[in-house]
Design a protein around this motif. Sequence first.
Motif, short mmCIF file in Angstrom:
data_model
loop_
_atom_site.label_atom_id
_atom_site.label_comp_id
_atom_site.label_asym_id
_atom_site.label_seq_id
_atom_site.Cartn_x
_atom_site.Cartn_y
_atom_site.Cartn_z
N VAL A 149 0.84 -1.20 0.00
CA VAL A 149 0.00 0.00 0.00
C VAL A 149 0.88 1.25 0.00
O VAL A 149 0.62 2.21 -0.73
CB VAL A 149 -0.96 -0.01 1.21
N THR A 152 2.44 1.69 -3.44
CA THR A 152 1.42 2.12 -4.39
C THR A 152 1.09 3.59 -4.18
O THR A 152 1.01 4.37 -5.12
CB THR A 152 0.14 1.27 -4.24
N SER A 153 0.94 3.99 -2.93
CA SER A 153 0.63 5.38 -2.60
C SER A 153 1.75 6.31 -3.06
O SER A 153 1.48 7.36 -3.65
CB SER A 153 0.40 5.51 -1.09
#
Length: 166
Positions: A149, A152-153
């Motif tokens: 995450v 991806t962020s």
Amino acid sequence: MRLLAKLYTLLSGAASHLQSPFLLLVRLYWGFQMMQTGWGKLHNLAKVTEFFTSLGIPLPGLNAPFIVGLEFLGGILIMLGLGSRLVALLLTCDMAVAFATADRGALFSIFSDPDKFYAAAPYTFLVAFLMVLIFGPGRVSLDALLDLVGRTSRSVRMGLRPTNSD
């Protein structure tokens, strides 16, 4: 010789694919065992404090609740794979102290009577937590999910497409 090299490459690839499932099993089993140990001690905190006092552990009134909480919550976190390396480091230290204080005889018999050393209660916990500390929790963990995450962020903020570097 090429056949042996090819077979070795196949074996190595297959074994590598088993790393994360193996680490998951280690984390689930030994994390659960540690959680149960902590739970039992939580319900007998006075006895744990008394035992720590008998071993000469400094500040037993503070150390006993800390260790009990570490073992209970640490076991849960190890199972979830959350904060795995930090928790594994703390639990490794916990098991090293357990060896040095409560199982001193087993610790000092490492060369003279290895079976006694291996049979001591802290041994398998120590090995399991060292595995998590050294190799990480594997891909099937909350640590891996949070890492994904986070990557991806960061990629989205930078206008890049996420990649899987694992």
